[in-house]
Design an enzyme around this catalytic site. Sequence first.
Site, PDB file in Angstrom:
ATOM      1  N   ASP A  73     -17.980   1.805 -61.089  1.00  0.00           N
ATOM      2  CA  ASP A  73     -17.941   0.442 -61.613  1.00  0.00           C
ATOM      3  C   ASP A  73     -18.472  -0.540 -60.578  1.00  0.00           C
ATOM      4  OD1 ASP A  73     -17.245  -2.056 -62.615  1.00  0.00           O
ATOM      5  OD2 ASP A  73     -15.279  -1.413 -63.323  1.00  0.00           O
TER       6      ASP A  73
ATOM      7  N   LYS B 158     -31.803  -8.523 -67.009  1.00  0.00           N
ATOM      8  CA  LYS B 158     -31.877  -8.697 -68.468  1.00  0.00           C
ATOM      9  C   LYS B 158     -30.763  -9.622 -68.938  1.00  0.00           C
ATOM     10  CE  LYS B 158     -30.939  -5.102 -71.207  1.00  0.00           C
ATOM     11  NZ  LYS B 158     -31.366  -3.814 -71.792  1.00  0.00           N
TER      12      LYS B 158
END
Length: 200
Positions: free
Chosen positions: A94, A156
């Site tokens: 993570d 993005k």
Amino acid sequence: MPSKTNSYAKPDFWSQKAFKEGYPARSVYKLQEIDQKFGMLKKNYTVLDLGSAPGSWTTWLIRNLEGTGKVVSVDLNPLSKSVKGENLVFFQGDLLSEEIRESITNEGPYDLVVCDAAPLTTGNRTVDTARSHSLVQMAIWYAEKMLKTGGNFCVKIFQNGDQQKDLQKMRSIFTSAKGFKPEACRTTSFETYLIGINKK
């Protein structure tokens, strides 16, 4: 006009091209186009690829570094088995965890940070854009903390009202910051990219 489901199910030009050229996904051509327009990557660069699985961007980076530099690739999921390189370092975990952050820091600093991560989409545009925005903010944090002076960045984003705020933040970090939608994005997609050039 074909439905979105059908157009996604049928491999388009970019998907077929990716398969032929040995990339796990069509997203590689978005990075290629961004690099052609903005000159993001140079030989000997140390590059951080955030949210990298299945590994198309990582593969493109390794190929274009041509054995020089290093690609540090990070995702919750493993990379495709085809993604290999002597100059590849992969961390599975993570990006918000202290342990992963420390591992990434130890491999840096970086000349380029890229992030093509997308949230798990629900189909609800409001929810999806909010999740996307959290990923964008995380990527900007990594760029701000991990990039060398003069470094470049792209991330993005699902288009929404927060895009201008993100660009404003990026303009405080980079000499130039702008939005760019590559031709390889699906016409039905509301994704675009934010580009940061030359970290101050």
